[in-house]
Design a protein around this motif. Structure first.
Motif, PDB file in Angstrom:
ATOM      1  N   ILE A 121      76.301  31.767  72.580  1.00 22.34           N
ATOM      2  CA  ILE A 121      75.192  32.668  72.256  1.00 22.34           C
ATOM      3  C   ILE A 121      74.253  32.824  73.445  1.00 22.34           C
ATOM      4  N   ILE A 122      73.901  31.708  74.081  1.00 21.11           N
ATOM      5  CA  ILE A 122      72.975  31.768  75.212  1.00 21.11           C
ATOM      6  C   ILE A 122      73.574  32.551  76.375  1.00 21.11           C
ATOM      7  N   ASN A 123      74.831  32.286  76.686  1.00 20.73           N
ATOM      8  CA  ASN A 123      75.467  32.966  77.811  1.00 20.73           C
ATOM      9  C   ASN A 123      75.570  34.469  77.544  1.00 20.73           C
ATOM     10  N   GLU A 124      75.898  34.829  76.317  1.00 25.67           N
ATOM     11  CA  GLU A 124      75.991  36.247  75.968  1.00 25.67           C
ATOM     12  C   GLU A 124      74.617  36.915  76.023  1.00 25.67           C
ATOM     13  N   ALA A 125      73.578  36.186  75.649  1.00 23.22           N
ATOM     14  CA  ALA A 125      72.220  36.733  75.725  1.00 23.22           C
ATOM     15  C   ALA A 125      71.857  37.058  77.172  1.00 23.22           C
ATOM     16  N   PHE A 126      72.222  36.180  78.109  1.00 21.80           N
ATOM     17  CA  PHE A 126      71.966  36.448  79.523  1.00 21.80           C
ATOM     18  C   PHE A 126      72.764  37.663  80.009  1.00 21.80           C
ATOM     19  N   ARG A 127      73.982  37.811  79.540  1.00 23.89           N
ATOM     20  CA  ARG A 127      74.787  38.979  79.923  1.00 23.89           C
ATOM     21  C   ARG A 127      74.132  40.269  79.425  1.00 23.89           C
ATOM     22  N   MET A 128      73.614  40.240  78.201  1.00 24.89           N
ATOM     23  CA  MET A 128      72.953  41.425  77.651  1.00 24.89           C
ATOM     24  C   MET A 128      71.672  41.738  78.405  1.00 24.89           C
ATOM     25  N   LEU A 129      70.929  40.694  78.752  1.00 24.34           N
ATOM     26  CA  LEU A 129      69.700  40.900  79.518  1.00 24.34           C
ATOM     27  C   LEU A 129      70.021  41.482  80.884  1.00 24.34           C
ATOM     28  N   MET A 130      71.048  40.978  81.531  1.00 30.68           N
ATOM     29  CA  MET A 130      71.418  41.451  82.856  1.00 30.68           C
ATOM     30  C   MET A 130      71.882  42.901  82.832  1.00 30.68           C
ATOM     31  N   SER A 131      72.568  43.293  81.761  1.00 33.74           N
ATOM     32  CA  SER A 131      73.093  44.672  81.680  1.00 33.74           C
ATOM     33  C   SER A 131      72.097  45.654  81.091  1.00 33.74           C
ATOM     34  N   GLY A 132      70.916  45.158  80.693  1.00 35.01           N
ATOM     35  CA  GLY A 132      69.868  46.056  80.221  1.00 35.01           C
ATOM     36  C   GLY A 132      69.970  46.460  78.761  1.00 35.01           C
ATOM     37  N   VAL A 133      70.697  45.708  77.953  1.00 37.47           N
ATOM     38  CA  VAL A 133      70.807  46.029  76.527  1.00 37.47           C
ATOM     39  C   VAL A 133      69.445  45.979  75.855  1.00 37.47           C
ATOM     40  N   GLY A 134      68.630  45.011  76.236  1.00 35.99           N
ATOM     41  CA  GLY A 134      67.298  44.885  75.665  1.00 35.99           C
ATOM     42  C   GLY A 134      66.470  43.918  76.494  1.00 35.99           C
ATOM     43  N   THR A 135      65.201  43.846  76.182  1.00 40.29           N
ATOM     44  CA  THR A 135      64.341  42.882  76.871  1.00 40.29           C
ATOM     45  C   THR A 135      64.621  41.475  76.329  1.00 40.29           C
ATOM     46  N   ALA A 136      64.164  40.476  77.052  1.00 37.76           N
ATOM     47  CA  ALA A 136      64.333  39.094  76.587  1.00 37.76           C
ATOM     48  C   ALA A 136      63.667  38.907  75.226  1.00 37.76           C
ATOM     49  N   ALA A 137      62.470  39.478  75.068  1.00 38.53           N
ATOM     50  CA  ALA A 137      61.732  39.330  73.811  1.00 38.53           C
ATOM     51  C   ALA A 137      62.470  39.989  72.654  1.00 38.53           C
ATOM     52  N   ASP A 138      63.059  41.167  72.898  1.00 36.62           N
ATOM     53  CA  ASP A 138      63.773  41.863  71.827  1.00 36.62           C
ATOM     54  C   ASP A 138      65.084  41.155  71.473  1.00 36.62           C
ATOM     55  N   ILE A 139      65.775  40.613  72.462  1.00 34.82           N
ATOM     56  CA  ILE A 139      67.002  39.860  72.185  1.00 34.82           C
ATOM     57  C   ILE A 139      66.671  38.602  71.385  1.00 34.82           C
ATOM     58  N   ASP A 140      65.612  37.903  71.781  1.00 30.85           N
ATOM     59  CA  ASP A 140      65.174  36.730  71.027  1.00 30.85           C
ATOM     60  C   ASP A 140      64.821  37.101  69.585  1.00 30.85           C
ATOM     61  N   LYS A 141      64.090  38.188  69.423  1.00 37.64           N
ATOM     62  CA  LYS A 141      63.656  38.610  68.087  1.00 37.64           C
ATOM     63  C   LYS A 141      64.851  38.963  67.213  1.00 37.64           C
ATOM     64  N   LEU A 147      69.981  36.396  62.746  1.00 36.20           N
ATOM     65  CA  LEU A 147      70.845  35.230  62.540  1.00 36.20           C
ATOM     66  C   LEU A 147      70.109  34.048  61.928  1.00 36.20           C
ATOM     67  N   ASN A 148      68.817  34.244  61.648  1.00 37.68           N
ATOM     68  CA  ASN A 148      67.990  33.216  61.020  1.00 37.68           C
ATOM     69  C   ASN A 148      67.911  31.947  61.867  1.00 37.68           C
ATOM     70  N   HIS A 149      67.750  32.133  63.185  1.00 33.24           N
ATOM     71  CA  HIS A 149      67.574  31.003  64.093  1.00 33.24           C
ATOM     72  C   HIS A 149      66.084  30.712  64.255  1.00 33.24           C
ATOM     73  N   GLU A 150      65.765  29.448  64.457  1.00 35.48           N
ATOM     74  CA  GLU A 150      64.368  29.071  64.658  1.00 35.48           C
ATOM     75  C   GLU A 150      63.830  29.608  65.983  1.00 35.48           C
ATOM     76  N   LEU A 151      64.654  29.567  67.015  1.00 38.09           N
ATOM     77  CA  LEU A 151      64.286  30.047  68.345  1.00 38.09           C
ATOM     78  C   LEU A 151      65.304  31.078  68.817  1.00 38.09           C
ATOM     79  N   GLY A 152      64.827  32.023  69.616  1.00 41.14           N
ATOM     80  CA  GLY A 152      65.744  32.933  70.264  1.00 41.14           C
ATOM     81  C   GLY A 152      66.467  32.212  71.393  1.00 41.14           C
ATOM     82  N   PRO A 153      67.570  32.765  71.893  1.00 38.56           N
ATOM     83  CA  PRO A 153      68.340  32.082  72.936  1.00 38.56           C
ATOM     84  C   PRO A 153      67.557  31.828  74.216  1.00 38.56           C
ATOM     85  N   PHE A 154      66.653  32.741  74.577  1.00 34.93           N
ATOM     86  CA  PHE A 154      65.869  32.545  75.797  1.00 34.93           C
ATOM     87  C   PHE A 154      64.743  31.537  75.585  1.00 34.93           C
TER      88      PHE A 154
END
Length: 206
Positions: A121-141, A147-154
């Protein structure tokens, strides 16, 4: 042996995630502890069999991975090796119950269960951030709400430390396959000192 001292039923090693450091501690355990003492490592991803290589009691060695959460440790992975005895396993399961922890009992494997799934999950989040899918805050949100996680991957990466996450991914890449090859953005962050909360900056600034 007069050089040995009674250390109780269970001794737990909790040094930093460094294989050599953990092996050194276990070598000391080997002559410090009674032969009946259970030797526990709290590693989140290193090989328990390798850590215990310097002992003369592989049947008394086991891993306990206490998984962090905002509300404390909710989960403990009880990791047995090929040599771990049934008695050792049962005593450690009872130990987890005495702590009122939920636990899963698994066979030793690279990254166990939690670290291996979390790394994806964390590695994929970095890939999405690098490719511009969304901001770090939006990916975390999205991950927290979707997925009902306590914390976002970042948020989690910054808390754990980007260097530690990178070490886990490299270990999994070497021991599983190249699906875990670290995203180059994560590598760049670590190389430039963005290590997370402990450094005052990671994915986010603190």
């Amino acid at each position: 042996d007069v050089n040995r001292i009674s250390m109780g039923d269970i001794v737990i090693e909790a040094v930093q995630e460094d294989l050599l450091a953990k092996k050194n501690v276990f070598e000391k355990f080997n002559w410090l502890c009674d032969d009946s003492t259970i030797l526990v490592t709290t590693t989140a991803f290193n090989s328990i069999s390798e850590i215990s290589h310097g002992t003369e009691r592989p049947d008394r060695v086991i891993g306990l991975n206490f998984v962090d959460s905002l509300n404390g440790f909710k989960l403990v992975e009880v990791i047995k090796t090929l040599s771990t005895s049934l008695e050792t396993l049962k005593l450690c399961e009872d130990f987890c119950r005495s702590l009122s922890k939920e636990f899963v009992t698994i066979n030793e494997a690279p990254g166990f269960i939690y670290s291996r799934m979390d790394a994806v999950i964390i590695n994929e989040a970095f890939r999405m951030l690098m490719s511009g899918v969304g901001t770090a805050a939006d990916i975390d949100k999205a991950v927290k709400l979707g997925l009902n996680h306590e914390l976002g991957p970042f948020e989690k990466t910054d808390m754990i430390g980007l260097d530690r996450v990178l070490a886990i991914l490299k270990h999994l890449e070497n021991t599983v396959d190249n699906r875990y090859k670290p995203c180059s953005l994560l590598v760049n962050y670590v190389n430039t000192g963005r290590l997370g909360c402990k450094a005052g900056k990671g994915v986010y600034d603190y």
